[in-house]
Scaffold this motif. Structure first.
Motif, PDB file in Angstrom:
ATOM      1  N   GLY A 313      60.615  24.020  75.308  1.00 48.80           N
ATOM      2  CA  GLY A 313      60.627  22.656  74.936  1.00 48.80           C
ATOM      3  C   GLY A 313      59.888  22.037  73.676  1.00 48.80           C
ATOM      4  N   VAL A 314      59.412  23.293  73.131  1.00 41.11           N
ATOM      5  CA  VAL A 314      58.592  22.819  71.742  1.00 41.11           C
ATOM      6  C   VAL A 314      59.709  22.801  70.803  1.00 41.11           C
ATOM      7  CG1 VAL A 314      57.037  23.746  69.957  1.00 41.11           C
ATOM      8  CG2 VAL A 314      56.470  23.853  72.372  1.00 41.11           C
ATOM      9  N   PHE A 315      59.730  21.717  69.739  1.00 45.54           N
ATOM     10  CA  PHE A 315      60.721  21.563  68.698  1.00 45.54           C
ATOM     11  C   PHE A 315      60.603  22.830  67.707  1.00 45.54           C
ATOM     12  CE2 PHE A 315      59.094  16.883  68.945  1.00 45.54           C
ATOM     13  CZ  PHE A 315      60.071  16.689  69.949  1.00 45.54           C
ATOM     14  N   LEU A 316      61.799  23.199  67.397  1.00 45.48           N
ATOM     15  CA  LEU A 316      61.798  24.246  66.357  1.00 45.48           C
ATOM     16  C   LEU A 316      61.272  23.888  65.045  1.00 45.48           C
ATOM     17  CD1 LEU A 316      65.767  25.268  66.586  1.00 45.48           C
ATOM     18  CD2 LEU A 316      63.584  26.122  67.908  1.00 45.48           C
ATOM     19  N   TRP A 317      60.290  24.624  64.805  1.00 41.94           N
ATOM     20  CA  TRP A 317      59.414  24.353  63.820  1.00 41.94           C
ATOM     21  C   TRP A 317      58.640  25.516  62.980  1.00 41.94           C
ATOM     22  CZ3 TRP A 317      53.860  25.287  63.327  1.00 41.94           C
ATOM     23  CH2 TRP A 317      53.562  25.943  64.490  1.00 41.94           C
ATOM     24  N   LYS A 318      58.215  26.360  63.913  1.00 38.25           N
ATOM     25  CA  LYS A 318      57.553  27.676  63.076  1.00 38.25           C
ATOM     26  C   LYS A 318      58.394  28.647  62.362  1.00 38.25           C
ATOM     27  CE  LYS A 318      54.042  30.892  64.552  1.00 38.25           C
ATOM     28  NZ  LYS A 318      53.013  31.460  65.593  1.00 38.25           N
ATOM     29  N   VAL A 319      58.275  28.621  61.181  1.00 37.63           N
ATOM     30  CA  VAL A 319      58.926  29.791  60.461  1.00 37.63           C
ATOM     31  C   VAL A 319      58.168  31.180  60.741  1.00 37.63           C
ATOM     32  CG1 VAL A 319      59.887  30.442  58.184  1.00 37.63           C
ATOM     33  CG2 VAL A 319      59.763  28.112  59.068  1.00 37.63           C
ATOM     34  N   GLY A 320      59.130  32.042  60.759  1.00 32.05           N
ATOM     35  CA  GLY A 320      58.604  33.378  60.850  1.00 32.05           C
ATOM     36  C   GLY A 320      59.557  34.432  60.309  1.00 32.05           C
ATOM     37  N   ASP A 321      59.868  35.774  60.870  1.00 35.93           N
ATOM     38  CA  ASP A 321      60.585  36.679  60.416  1.00 35.93           C
ATOM     39  C   ASP A 321      61.188  37.262  61.522  1.00 35.93           C
ATOM     40  OD1 ASP A 321      58.505  38.032  61.163  1.00 35.93           O
ATOM     41  OD2 ASP A 321      58.374  39.335  58.856  1.00 35.93           O
ATOM     42  N   VAL A 322      62.312  38.193  61.266  1.00 35.80           N
ATOM     43  CA  VAL A 322      62.937  39.164  62.248  1.00 35.80           C
ATOM     44  C   VAL A 322      62.724  40.695  61.943  1.00 35.80           C
ATOM     45  CG1 VAL A 322      64.895  39.827  63.599  1.00 35.80           C
ATOM     46  CG2 VAL A 322      64.483  37.164  62.946  1.00 35.80           C
ATOM     47  N   GLN A 323      61.915  41.352  62.512  1.00 33.15           N
ATOM     48  CA  GLN A 323      62.025  42.621  62.163  1.00 33.15           C
ATOM     49  C   GLN A 323      62.562  43.393  63.435  1.00 33.15           C
ATOM     50  OE1 GLN A 323      57.682  43.763  61.924  1.00 33.15           O
ATOM     51  NE2 GLN A 323      57.307  41.918  60.393  1.00 33.15           N
ATOM     52  N   PHE A 324      63.108  44.988  62.998  1.00 31.34           N
ATOM     53  CA  PHE A 324      63.833  45.548  63.959  1.00 31.34           C
ATOM     54  C   PHE A 324      63.040  46.983  64.148  1.00 31.34           C
ATOM     55  CE2 PHE A 324      66.245  42.901  60.948  1.00 31.34           C
ATOM     56  CZ  PHE A 324      67.168  42.401  61.842  1.00 31.34           C
ATOM     57  N   LEU A 325      63.191  47.148  65.445  1.00 34.03           N
ATOM     58  CA  LEU A 325      62.430  48.714  65.894  1.00 34.03           C
ATOM     59  C   LEU A 325      63.773  49.410  66.272  1.00 34.03           C
ATOM     60  CD1 LEU A 325      59.914  47.359  68.614  1.00 34.03           C
ATOM     61  CD2 LEU A 325      59.439  48.008  66.084  1.00 34.03           C
ATOM     62  N   PRO A 326      63.646  50.754  65.777  1.00 40.23           N
ATOM     63  CA  PRO A 326      64.768  51.663  66.033  1.00 40.23           C
ATOM     64  C   PRO A 326      64.573  52.223  67.282  1.00 40.23           C
ATOM     65  CG  PRO A 326      62.853  52.697  64.536  1.00 40.23           C
ATOM     66  CD  PRO A 326      62.525  51.218  64.834  1.00 40.23           C
ATOM     67  N   LEU A 327      65.821  52.381  67.881  1.00 37.94           N
ATOM     68  CA  LEU A 327      66.008  53.062  69.094  1.00 37.94           C
ATOM     69  C   LEU A 327      66.493  54.329  68.891  1.00 37.94           C
ATOM     70  CD1 LEU A 327      67.356  50.156  71.379  1.00 37.94           C
ATOM     71  CD2 LEU A 327      65.137  51.056  71.173  1.00 37.94           C
ATOM     72  N   SER A 328      66.978  54.979  67.824  1.00 36.98           N
ATOM     73  CA  SER A 328      67.485  56.015  67.734  1.00 36.98           C
ATOM     74  C   SER A 328      67.111  56.496  66.098  1.00 36.98           C
ATOM     75  CB  SER A 328      69.010  56.397  67.975  1.00 36.98           C
ATOM     76  OG  SER A 328      69.714  55.613  67.014  1.00 36.98           O
ATOM     77  N   GLY A 329      67.286  57.771  65.688  1.00 33.93           N
ATOM     78  CA  GLY A 329      67.028  58.220  64.504  1.00 33.93           C
ATOM     79  C   GLY A 329      68.605  58.019  63.881  1.00 33.93           C
ATOM     80  N   VAL A 330      69.441  57.468  64.062  1.00 29.89           N
ATOM     81  CA  VAL A 330      70.901  57.504  63.420  1.00 29.89           C
ATOM     82  C   VAL A 330      70.883  56.545  62.349  1.00 29.89           C
ATOM     83  CG1 VAL A 330      73.175  57.356  63.575  1.00 29.89           C
ATOM     84  CG2 VAL A 330      72.000  58.205  65.533  1.00 29.89           C
ATOM     85  N   ARG A 331      70.018  55.607  62.362  1.00 31.61           N
ATOM     86  CA  ARG A 331      70.326  54.540  61.195  1.00 31.61           C
ATOM     87  C   ARG A 331      68.739  54.091  60.975  1.00 31.61           C
ATOM     88  NH1 ARG A 331      73.530  49.313  62.523  1.00 31.61           N
ATOM     89  NH2 ARG A 331      72.635  48.804  60.418  1.00 31.61           N
TER      90      ARG A 331
END
Length: 459
Positions: A313-331
């Motif tokens: 219910g909080v307004f969209l306001w907080k700017v951040g980033d998207v980070q990725f965790l690998p599940l395999s060593g393929v990529r």
């Protein structure tokens, strides 16, 4: 008196030439005008009555037919109190579900869906009746599932956007509910549930989300049968995301993501860095190689008495980033995506759709290519000062996209918003104004002309 009459001439003065014809012509013209005024007034009354009666007559409403490809308007329409509801005018499949409005002076919020095939806007009245709880939009955009933030509930509510019909899904004993994720095939929904230590309603204060976030146990709902299966080992469930095959689920407990199957068997664990959480609903990449994480919006997945703030219910306001965790060593994991308010879904394994907010507070949707880091704006939201009777800016919250439609998504030029039939109260007010104007017009036209004395007409 006799003397007065004696002064009169024996014969009256002659009338001007054509006087009688002029008098008759004016009389006929006056009669015609009165008849025309009466006819116009009657016609106005008939039209107004028809306009008042028509909205009250239940007529079949056809939702927008699915187009060859789903689309997103390049600009979302602004706030309008004339927007009809899903129940009165089913819209068909939707591309977006979001909360919109402001509560600075008056609580004037709307729970809206936007059509995937036309510029259709409808209020989800079932959500408004339950005080705008957290909800999920089906991946194919055809249904909305909602719980109840007013307290413990005995059921979930499934709303069909093509028919406007509602289906109650029993939960057994009353529990507090947090909806977590909907499987890509549309069959299963993950949610967290827990008995509440309080009872009653709390107005605009949502205590259900926080308590269930601290104590809730994962449940998997099979929508085809309506049966829920509890997974006791996954507690308290914080956020969740299904894999693309719909047979596996990543659920965050504390700072650990548990990968489980539909039977609740744990397949693997992945540690999530402190200060970050699994992106809600869409945190598992389509190719299954990464988990996407975002910063805590509030205090994160803690179980203490003050923890569990999900900021629903909080307004969209907080700017951040998207980070990725690998599940395999393929990529190798992609580079982090900066300037993101919310991760909304995937168009492909190397392309995501995000919500962003600029320095002026204007929200927009963008596609980001993970391999190149390029960004393309898809759509923007009208956040002008049109809320609360034009006194406040409009704010956005609880934004969801129909994730299953994103791979084929196109962007359309926004046309005139199709908001459905007007509320009957509005038609009644318009009718009163028109009838009042017709009455004044009729009285003015039917009033006989004022006579002037011969002396006044003489120059």
């Amino acid at each position: 008196m006799r003397e007065l009459f004696a002064t009169l001439p024996d014969e009256p003065p002659p009338l001007p030439p054509g006087y009688l014809d002029t008098v008759l012509t004016r009389a006929r013209r006056s009669v015609r005008r009165r008849r025309m005024a009466a006819t116009a007034a009657c016609a106005a009354v008939v039209l107004v009555l028809a306009g008042l009666v028509a909205p009250g007559v239940p007529l079949p409403v056809r939702p927008a037919a699915p187009a060859a490809t789903p689309s997103l308007p390049d600009r979302f329409a602004g706030y309008s109190m004339l927007t009809s509801t899903v129940t009165k005018a089913p819209p068909g499949r939707a591309i977006a579900l979001y909360g919109y409005g402001n509560g600075e002076t008056f609580n004037m919020f709307q729970s809206l869906i936007v059509g995937a095939d036309a510029d259709t806007y409808r209020r989800v009245d079932a959500m408004e009746e339950r005080d705008r709880p957290s909800a999920l939009l089906a991946p194919d955009g055809t249904r909305v599932l909602l719980g109840d933030d007013r307290g413990a509930t005995r059921d979930l509510l499934l709303v069909d956007l093509a028919t406007g019909k509602r289906r109650s899904i029993p939960l057994g004993d009353p529990v507090g509910v947090r909806l977590l994720a909907w499987s890509p095939d549309g069959r299963h929904v993950a949610y967290s549930a827990a008995p509440l230590s309080h009872s009653g309603e709390f107005g605009t204060v949502n205590v259900v989300e926080a308590e269930v976030a601290r104590t809730g146990t994962l449940r998997l709902l099979d929508l085809s049968s309506g049966r829920s299966t509890e997974v006791p080992a996954i507690r308290p469930a914080w956020t969740a995301a299904f894999a693309a095959d719909s047979r596996r689920l990543a659920v965050q407990v504390g700072q650990t993501a548990h990968l489980v199957d539909l039977d609740g068997r744990e397949l693997r664990r992945v540690q999530i860095p402190r200060g970050r959480e699994l992106a809600a609903e869409v945190g598992w990449s389509p190719d299954g190689t990464f988990l996407a994480t975002v910063p805590w919006l509030a205090d994160g997945p803690f179980t203490g008495s003050t923890g569990g703030d999900t900021s629903h219910g909080v307004f969209l306001w907080k700017v951040g980033d998207v980070q990725f965790l690998p599940l395999s060593g393929v990529r190798t994991p992609p580079a982090a995506v900066p300037d993101v308010v919310q991760l909304l879904g995937w168009r492909a394994a190397d392309s995501v759709v995000v919500a962003t907010v600029n320095d002026a507070g204007h929200a927009s949707l963008a596609e980001v290519r993970l391999d190149a880091g390029s960004r393309r704006t898809l759509s923007s939201f009208d956040t002008g000062s049109s809320c609360e009777l034009g006194s406040q800016s409009c704010q956005l919250f609880d934004l969801h996209l129909a994730t299953g439609l994103l791979p084929d998504l196109t962007v359309r030029n926004a046309g005139r918003p199709q908001r459905g039939p007007r509320p009957m109260l509005v038609d009644a007010l318009i009718g009163v104004v028109v009838l009042g104007g017709a009455l004044l017009f009729w009285r003015r036209r039917s009033r006989p002309p004022r006579r002037t004395s011969p002396a006044a007409r003489t120059p």
